[in-house]
Design a protein around this motif. Structure first.
Motif, PDB file in Angstrom:
ATOM      1  N   GLU A 129     -12.850   7.485  -8.140  1.00 54.74           N
ATOM      2  CA  GLU A 129     -13.537   7.916  -9.356  1.00 54.74           C
ATOM      3  C   GLU A 129     -12.518   8.295 -10.425  1.00 54.74           C
ATOM      4  OE1 GLU A 129     -16.866   8.393 -11.690  1.00 54.74           O
ATOM      5  OE2 GLU A 129     -16.755   7.622  -9.628  1.00 54.74           O
ATOM      6  N   MET A 130     -11.444   8.964 -10.031  1.00 50.74           N
ATOM      7  CA  MET A 130     -10.414   9.344 -10.979  1.00 50.74           C
ATOM      8  C   MET A 130      -9.763   8.123 -11.622  1.00 50.74           C
ATOM      9  SD  MET A 130      -6.945  11.616 -10.341  1.00 50.74           S
ATOM     10  CE  MET A 130      -6.057  10.228  -9.622  1.00 50.74           C
ATOM     11  N   LEU A 131      -9.572   7.070 -10.847  1.00 59.40           N
ATOM     12  CA  LEU A 131      -8.892   5.881 -11.354  1.00 59.40           C
ATOM     13  C   LEU A 131      -9.691   5.146 -12.425  1.00 59.40           C
ATOM     14  CD1 LEU A 131      -7.373   4.435  -8.041  1.00 59.40           C
ATOM     15  CD2 LEU A 131      -6.193   5.674  -9.872  1.00 59.40           C
ATOM     16  N   GLY A 133      -2.379   3.024  -3.401  1.00 61.69           N
ATOM     17  CA  GLY A 133      -1.481   2.348  -4.326  1.00 61.69           C
ATOM     18  C   GLY A 133      -2.076   1.063  -4.855  1.00 61.69           C
ATOM     19  N   LYS A 134      -2.679   0.280  -3.980  1.00 66.18           N
ATOM     20  CA  LYS A 134      -3.306  -0.967  -4.425  1.00 66.18           C
ATOM     21  C   LYS A 134      -4.474  -0.690  -5.357  1.00 66.18           C
ATOM     22  CE  LYS A 134      -5.381  -5.297  -2.864  1.00 66.18           C
ATOM     23  NZ  LYS A 134      -5.722  -6.167  -1.721  1.00 66.18           N
ATOM     24  N   ALA A 135      -5.274   0.312  -5.034  1.00 70.86           N
ATOM     25  CA  ALA A 135      -6.411   0.645  -5.893  1.00 70.86           C
ATOM     26  C   ALA A 135      -5.948   1.035  -7.286  1.00 70.86           C
ATOM     27  CB  ALA A 135      -7.219   1.783  -5.261  1.00 70.86           C
ATOM     28  N   ALA A 136      -4.852   1.777  -7.376  1.00 71.99           N
ATOM     29  CA  ALA A 136      -4.334   2.177  -8.682  1.00 71.99           C
ATOM     30  C   ALA A 136      -3.846   0.970  -9.475  1.00 71.99           C
ATOM     31  CB  ALA A 136      -3.209   3.192  -8.506  1.00 71.99           C
ATOM     32  N   LEU A 137      -3.183   0.020  -8.812  1.00 72.36           N
ATOM     33  CA  LEU A 137      -2.757  -1.202  -9.493  1.00 72.36           C
ATOM     34  C   LEU A 137      -3.957  -1.981 -10.009  1.00 72.36           C
ATOM     35  CD1 LEU A 137      -0.005  -2.439  -6.988  1.00 72.36           C
ATOM     36  CD2 LEU A 137       0.399  -1.566  -9.306  1.00 72.36           C
ATOM     37  N   LEU A 138      -4.970  -2.121  -9.184  1.00 73.35           N
ATOM     38  CA  LEU A 138      -6.154  -2.872  -9.587  1.00 73.35           C
ATOM     39  C   LEU A 138      -6.911  -2.182 -10.716  1.00 73.35           C
ATOM     40  CD1 LEU A 138      -7.460  -4.011  -6.076  1.00 73.35           C
ATOM     41  CD2 LEU A 138      -6.327  -5.421  -7.803  1.00 73.35           C
ATOM     42  N   ALA A 139      -6.722  -0.873 -10.829  1.00 76.92           N
ATOM     43  CA  ALA A 139      -7.333  -0.124 -11.936  1.00 76.92           C
ATOM     44  C   ALA A 139      -6.505  -0.218 -13.210  1.00 76.92           C
ATOM     45  CB  ALA A 139      -7.531   1.332 -11.533  1.00 76.92           C
TER      46      ALA A 139
END
Length: 481
Positions: free
Chosen positions: A133-135, A156-162
């Motif tokens: 949710e934060m991302l 880490g992957k989720a942050a890149l995709l965001a």
């Protein structure tokens, strides 16, 4: 110091840049030499990955310029809480959001920042997916991840995709396919991910790098680094590592879990991924005695740890070979009584540097020709002024006053913000990060095959042959706030 006749990397690199001869790593290089090591037929192979159509390298890709670097933190335990405070005091940086599965931690850190006169960050927590949710926020440029190891890859992957840049505590991932996936995800999203390798920014580590690249040690042939730290009391603490996450790793596998603090500085001094690369790894492990012995003597019988069986060797050693014929010995030991050391040694045809204390110039010693020739070590202190990295010359006083681990935390954070605000190429990229973390899964593979050498993947896909800057950066100014 006497004049060093060896041709230095600095002069070669400067000449290549001036003449336009420096190649830019954009993919597989046709002229890359074959990597047939002695006994190659006995080597355990690892699969390489081809780039998908439209996927291109992130080597030499700069950050976009940021007026202010807006940081969000995932994980607010001991490390995350301290580093979040550190991000908040770097010029041109603002912590805009904080997240932890325990919502009270997010509130506590937000309170800390507000009390310090900083803008209060948004708070996220209460569930394992709160970070997702934060991302979704659009006021985050860089995500800092300080959760237990098993969550680094997914987060880490989720942050890149965001669409965020990412800096991850050690390691960035624990499986080989996860390391490859992070490389590929960076290349697809055009966002950078780097290992939060603070020891690479240590004062002595950067001075060692500068000396190696200036040719002080002649032709560098070998290095030695690691993480030797008696963590037994902390591993059995009921409060330090939440839910005992770090101790539980010792029940799951025999592996070199955390060699990067010693490996990364040696790799940088050897130009790994910048003219050389690590090609094979073979691992050995001693018997797992330390944790069980400590538990027998100091841990009450009713403690949950008595239901655990420890299988990771106390000392796990990785012998690494490089394409240019160098060797690196990387060690990990957190289970036996000993003083703390990162070892931090580099040696070549004309000398050697050793820094067993790992956190102050007074612990380092040096010996090189033609200055020395009587078989006696010299104190490194007299050479520090000459070989001090520009980052420590510029912000060393601020680091000493504001940063943990002897100031290297602040140097890491200041430099990361500096790179993003100035729109510069990262000192440490995803290819470095993947290579430095690869000994975690590769040590498992080697030990499963009774110590046979295992191929180390080329995460650069051939671009390692090109000499380029990294931690041996040129001095630039932090943009005015």
């Amino acid at each position: 110091m006497s004049e060093v006749p060896a041709v230095s990397r600095r002069s070669v690199l400067a000449g290549a840049v001036a003449s336009g001869a420096l190649a830019v790593g954009l993919g597989t290089v046709a002229s890359a030499p074959a990597l047939a090591a002695p006994g190659a037929a006995e080597t355990v192979t690892t699969s390489e990955r081809r780039r998908l159509a439209g996927q291109t390298s992130m080597i030499n890709v700069p950050y976009e310029e940021h007026r202010t670097v807006r940081v969000a933190t995932i994980g607010l335990g001991n490390r995350g809480r301290g580093m979040t405070q550190g991000w908040s005091i770097v010029p041109g940086c603002q912590v805009t959001a904080v997240c932890d599965i325990r919502a009270d931690r997010a509130k506590r850190v937000a309170d800390d920042l507000a009390k310090a006169g900083k803008p209060r960050p948004a708070e996220f927590g209460g569930s394992a997916d709160s970070y997702a949710e934060m991302l979704k926020r659009d006021d985050i440029d860089l995500v800092y991840i300080a959760t237990p190891w098993e969550f680094h890859y997914k987060q880490g992957k989720a942050a890149l995709l965001a669409g965020k840049h990412v800096i991850v505590e050690l390691p960035i991932a624990t499986q080989l396919d996860e390391l490859w996936d992070l490389v590929d995800t960076c290349e697809r999203t055009r966002r950078h991910l780097m290992l939060a390798e603070n020891c690479s920014y240590g004062r002595n580590e950067l001075a060692m790098l500068k000396m190696a690249h200036d040719g002080v040690f002649g032709d560098v042939t070998n290095g030695h680094g690691g993480y030797l730290h008696d963590l037994r009391a902390l591993l059995f603490s009921d409060t330090y590592y939440t839910d005992s996450w770090r101790r539980l790793w010792h029940t799951r596998s025999t592996a070199s879990f955390y060699p990067m603090h010693g490996l990364a500085p040696v790799a940088a001094a050897m130009d790994i991924n910048r003219g050389d690369r690590m090609t094979t790894l073979r691992a050995t492990a001693t018997a797992p005695k330390g944790l069980a012995d400590y538990r027998e003597r100091f841990v009450p019988k009713g403690h949950p740890s008595w239901n655990e069986t420890y299988i990771n060797g106390d000392l796990v050693t990785c012998m690494i070979e490089t394409a240019n014929g160098r060797t690196i010995r990387a060690e990990h030991n957190v289970s036996e009584p000993r003083p703390y050391s990162r070892i931090n040694s580099i040696a070549g045809s004309r000398g050697i540097f050793e820094d067993y204390a790992g956190n102050s110039s007074t612990g380092a010693r040096i010996y090189f020709e033609p200055d020395h020739g009587d078989d006696a070590w010299r104190d490194f202190e007299s050479y520090l002024k000459e070989f001090d990295h520009w980052l420590w010359k510029k912000i060393g006083d601020d680091a000493a006053n504001n940063g943990g681990h002897g100031g290297m935390d602040y140097v890491l954070q200041w430099r990361t913000v500096h790179l993003m605000r100035a729109g510069l190429v990262p000192d440490i990229d995803v290819y470095d990060s993947a290579a430095w973390c690869a000994p975690v899964p590769l040590s498992v593979m080697s030990l499963e095959h009774k110590g046979k050498p295992v191929e180390i993947p080329d995460f650069t896909r051939g671009a390692w042959v090109n000499l380029r800057l990294g931690l041996d950066s040129r001095m630039t100014e932090m943009p005015p706030v």
